[in-house]
Design a protein around this motif. Structure first.
Motif, PDB file in Angstrom:
ATOM      1  N   MET A 268      20.994  36.000  34.050  1.00  0.00           N
ATOM      2  CA  MET A 268      21.184  37.300  33.411  1.00  0.00           C
ATOM      3  C   MET A 268      19.774  37.841  32.985  1.00  0.00           C
ATOM      4  O   MET A 268      18.801  37.250  33.282  1.00  0.00           O
ATOM      5  N   ASP A 269      19.779  39.104  32.790  1.00  0.00           N
ATOM      6  CA  ASP A 269      18.479  39.956  32.417  1.00  0.00           C
ATOM      7  C   ASP A 269      18.351  39.482  31.013  1.00  0.00           C
ATOM      8  O   ASP A 269      18.994  40.003  30.080  1.00  0.00           O
ATOM      9  N   ILE A 270      17.099  38.550  30.720  1.00  0.00           N
ATOM     10  CA  ILE A 270      16.983  38.334  29.142  1.00  0.00           C
ATOM     11  C   ILE A 270      15.578  38.919  28.873  1.00  0.00           C
ATOM     12  O   ILE A 270      15.156  38.105  27.882  1.00  0.00           O
TER      13      ILE A 270
ATOM     14  N   ALA B  54      19.957  30.180  25.342  1.00  0.00           N
ATOM     15  CA  ALA B  54      19.872  29.169  26.132  1.00  0.00           C
ATOM     16  C   ALA B  54      19.016  29.337  27.078  1.00  0.00           C
ATOM     17  O   ALA B  54      17.816  28.372  27.437  1.00  0.00           O
ATOM     18  N   LEU B  55      19.033  30.758  27.781  1.00  0.00           N
ATOM     19  CA  LEU B  55      18.185  31.103  28.799  1.00  0.00           C
ATOM     20  C   LEU B  55      16.510  31.076  28.440  1.00  0.00           C
ATOM     21  O   LEU B  55      15.673  30.888  28.896  1.00  0.00           O
ATOM     22  N   ARG B  56      16.549  31.697  27.051  1.00  0.00           N
ATOM     23  CA  ARG B  56      15.293  31.958  26.715  1.00  0.00           C
ATOM     24  C   ARG B  56      14.639  30.338  26.282  1.00  0.00           C
ATOM     25  O   ARG B  56      13.300  30.233  26.495  1.00  0.00           O
ATOM     26  N   LEU B  57      14.965  29.720  25.684  1.00  0.00           N
ATOM     27  CA  LEU B  57      14.728  28.444  25.374  1.00  0.00           C
ATOM     28  C   LEU B  57      14.121  27.418  26.429  1.00  0.00           C
ATOM     29  O   LEU B  57      13.481  26.870  26.754  1.00  0.00           O
ATOM     30  N   LYS B  58      15.349  27.941  27.553  1.00  0.00           N
ATOM     31  CA  LYS B  58      14.828  27.120  28.768  1.00  0.00           C
ATOM     32  C   LYS B  58      13.678  27.386  29.320  1.00  0.00           C
ATOM     33  O   LYS B  58      12.878  26.557  29.959  1.00  0.00           O
ATOM     34  N   ALA B  59      13.374  28.590  29.253  1.00  0.00           N
ATOM     35  CA  ALA B  59      11.895  29.220  29.718  1.00  0.00           C
ATOM     36  C   ALA B  59      10.748  28.335  28.814  1.00  0.00           C
ATOM     37  O   ALA B  59       9.478  28.254  29.500  1.00  0.00           O
ATOM     38  N   LEU B  60      10.969  28.255  27.735  1.00  0.00           N
ATOM     39  CA  LEU B  60      10.044  27.646  26.941  1.00  0.00           C
ATOM     40  C   LEU B  60       9.839  26.104  26.885  1.00  0.00           C
ATOM     41  O   LEU B  60       9.029  25.412  26.555  1.00  0.00           O
ATOM     42  N   ALA B  61      11.117  25.549  27.766  1.00  0.00           N
ATOM     43  CA  ALA B  61      11.374  24.189  27.459  1.00  0.00           C
ATOM     44  C   ALA B  61      10.324  23.436  28.579  1.00  0.00           C
ATOM     45  O   ALA B  61      10.967  22.525  29.540  1.00  0.00           O
TER      46      ALA B  61
ATOM     47  N   GLY C 235      -3.755  27.584  40.084  1.00  0.00           N
ATOM     48  CA  GLY C 235      -3.158  28.829  39.942  1.00  0.00           C
ATOM     49  C   GLY C 235      -1.793  29.454  40.378  1.00  0.00           C
ATOM     50  O   GLY C 235      -1.146  29.961  39.825  1.00  0.00           O
ATOM     51  N   GLY C 236      -1.349  28.758  41.476  1.00  0.00           N
ATOM     52  CA  GLY C 236      -0.073  28.821  41.843  1.00  0.00           C
ATOM     53  C   GLY C 236       1.083  28.207  40.891  1.00  0.00           C
ATOM     54  O   GLY C 236       2.090  28.748  40.595  1.00  0.00           O
ATOM     55  N   THR C 237       0.585  27.121  40.317  1.00  0.00           N
ATOM     56  CA  THR C 237       1.568  26.436  39.523  1.00  0.00           C
ATOM     57  C   THR C 237       1.580  27.586  37.967  1.00  0.00           C
ATOM     58  O   THR C 237       2.561  27.812  37.431  1.00  0.00           O
ATOM     59  N   ALA C 238       0.396  28.041  37.669  1.00  0.00           N
ATOM     60  CA  ALA C 238       0.248  29.091  36.512  1.00  0.00           C
ATOM     61  C   ALA C 238       1.148  30.097  36.944  1.00  0.00           C
ATOM     62  O   ALA C 238       1.987  30.678  35.933  1.00  0.00           O
ATOM     63  N   SER C 239       1.044  30.805  38.030  1.00  0.00           N
ATOM     64  CA  SER C 239       1.970  31.830  38.529  1.00  0.00           C
ATOM     65  C   SER C 239       3.409  31.721  38.280  1.00  0.00           C
ATOM     66  O   SER C 239       4.111  32.615  38.039  1.00  0.00           O
ATOM     67  N   HIS C 240       3.749  30.477  38.732  1.00  0.00           N
ATOM     68  CA  HIS C 240       5.200  30.105  38.661  1.00  0.00           C
ATOM     69  C   HIS C 240       5.522  30.216  37.301  1.00  0.00           C
ATOM     70  O   HIS C 240       6.739  30.614  36.958  1.00  0.00           O
ATOM     71  N   HIS C 241       4.784  29.355  36.561  1.00  0.00           N
ATOM     72  CA  HIS C 241       5.214  29.322  34.843  1.00  0.00           C
ATOM     73  C   HIS C 241       5.233  30.641  34.123  1.00  0.00           C
ATOM     74  O   HIS C 241       6.262  30.862  33.670  1.00  0.00           O
ATOM     75  N   LEU C 242       4.312  31.433  34.748  1.00  0.00           N
ATOM     76  CA  LEU C 242       4.005  32.942  33.962  1.00  0.00           C
ATOM     77  C   LEU C 242       5.289  33.509  34.321  1.00  0.00           C
ATOM     78  O   LEU C 242       5.718  34.508  33.661  1.00  0.00           O
ATOM     79  N   ASN C 243       5.800  33.542  35.599  1.00  0.00           N
ATOM     80  CA  ASN C 243       7.020  34.276  36.269  1.00  0.00           C
ATOM     81  C   ASN C 243       8.180  33.934  35.464  1.00  0.00           C
ATOM     82  O   ASN C 243       8.911  34.718  35.141  1.00  0.00           O
ATOM     83  N   GLN C 244       8.290  32.981  34.964  1.00  0.00           N
ATOM     84  CA  GLN C 244       9.655  32.259  34.066  1.00  0.00           C
ATOM     85  C   GLN C 244       9.553  32.635  32.888  1.00  0.00           C
ATOM     86  O   GLN C 244      10.520  33.349  32.219  1.00  0.00           O
ATOM     87  N   LEU C 245       8.242  32.923  32.224  1.00  0.00           N
ATOM     88  CA  LEU C 245       8.276  33.256  30.915  1.00  0.00           C
ATOM     89  C   LEU C 245       8.239  34.854  30.768  1.00  0.00           C
ATOM     90  O   LEU C 245       8.800  35.323  29.898  1.00  0.00           O
ATOM     91  N   ARG C 246       7.778  35.391  31.919  1.00  0.00           N
ATOM     92  CA  ARG C 246       8.061  36.951  32.081  1.00  0.00           C
ATOM     93  C   ARG C 246       9.387  37.297  32.370  1.00  0.00           C
ATOM     94  O   ARG C 246      10.059  38.264  31.455  1.00  0.00           O
ATOM     95  N   GLY C 247      10.105  36.514  33.011  1.00  0.00           N
ATOM     96  CA  GLY C 247      11.726  36.833  33.163  1.00  0.00           C
ATOM     97  C   GLY C 247      12.421  36.648  31.924  1.00  0.00           C
ATOM     98  O   GLY C 247      13.544  37.299  31.719  1.00  0.00           O
ATOM     99  N   ALA C 248      11.778  35.816  30.966  1.00  0.00           N
ATOM    100  CA  ALA C 248      12.564  35.542  29.861  1.00  0.00           C
ATOM    101  C   ALA C 248      12.120  36.615  28.774  1.00  0.00           C
ATOM    102  O   ALA C 248      12.583  36.569  27.654  1.00  0.00           O
ATOM    103  N   GLY C 249      11.005  37.506  29.246  1.00  0.00           N
ATOM    104  CA  GLY C 249      10.628  38.473  28.156  1.00  0.00           C
ATOM    105  C   GLY C 249       9.613  37.957  27.161  1.00  0.00           C
ATOM    106  O   GLY C 249       9.227  38.651  26.322  1.00  0.00           O
ATOM    107  N   LEU C 250       9.073  36.744  27.545  1.00  0.00           N
ATOM    108  CA  LEU C 250       8.049  36.206  26.535  1.00  0.00           C
ATOM    109  C   LEU C 250       6.483  36.485  26.587  1.00  0.00           C
ATOM    110  O   LEU C 250       5.698  36.453  25.705  1.00  0.00           O
ATOM    111  N   VAL C 251       6.494  36.917  27.781  1.00  0.00           N
ATOM    112  CA  VAL C 251       5.263  37.480  28.417  1.00  0.00           C
ATOM    113  C   VAL C 251       5.272  38.747  28.965  1.00  0.00           C
ATOM    114  O   VAL C 251       6.319  38.900  29.557  1.00  0.00           O
ATOM    115  N   THR C 252       4.425  39.496  29.202  1.00  0.00           N
ATOM    116  CA  THR C 252       4.373  40.715  30.036  1.00  0.00           C
ATOM    117  C   THR C 252       3.093  40.816  30.793  1.00  0.00           C
ATOM    118  O   THR C 252       2.106  39.806  30.453  1.00  0.00           O
TER     119      THR C 252
END
Length: 117
Positions: free
Chosen positions: A8-10, A33-40, A72-89
């Motif tokens: 979903m777009d969250i 749940a999707l937002r919490l999953k991004a922070l989990a 850096g690659g791991t950071a990019s992965h995590h940042l993409n998850q957080l961005r997808g959840a709308g928690l970072v831009t």
């Protein structure tokens, strides 16, 4: 194997009643749940904590990676998850993407979890 959550777009702030308000509709529960999953993930929590320390702070993925002790690659992965959840831009400036916390969305998430009036 556990059932996966739907896609979903969250990225917009969550908008539903606090958990203590009674049974939550199914769609709202999935969005939460999707937002919490991004922070989990401990690394993602560290990243959000780092970016929330200063509301005007913008950092590159490599600077965030160095601050939390990951590649850096791991950071990019995590940042993409957080961005997808709308928690970072992120915003592209030159060759870099600068990341910042999205305080309104994080505050909305906190408000839903708040059990106090």
């Amino acid at each position: 194997m556990p059932k996966s959550l739907p896609v979903m777009d969250i990225s917009a702030p969550i908008c539903c009643a606090p958990l203590a308000a009674g049974p939550m509709p199914s769609d709202d529960a999935v969005e939460l749940a999707l937002r919490l999953k991004a922070l989990a993930d401990p690394v993602r929590i560290q990243m959000v904590s780092l970016l929330m320390g200063d509301p005007d702070l913008e950092m590159t993925a490599s600077a965030i990676a160095a601050a939390v002790g990951i590649s850096g690659g791991t950071a990019s992965h995590h940042l993409n998850q957080l961005r997808g959840a709308g928690l970072v831009t992120s915003q592209r400036r030159g060759v870099n993407n600068l990341y910042r916390a999205e305080p309104a969305n994080l505050e909305a998430l906190r408000a839903v979890l708040n059990t106090c009036c």
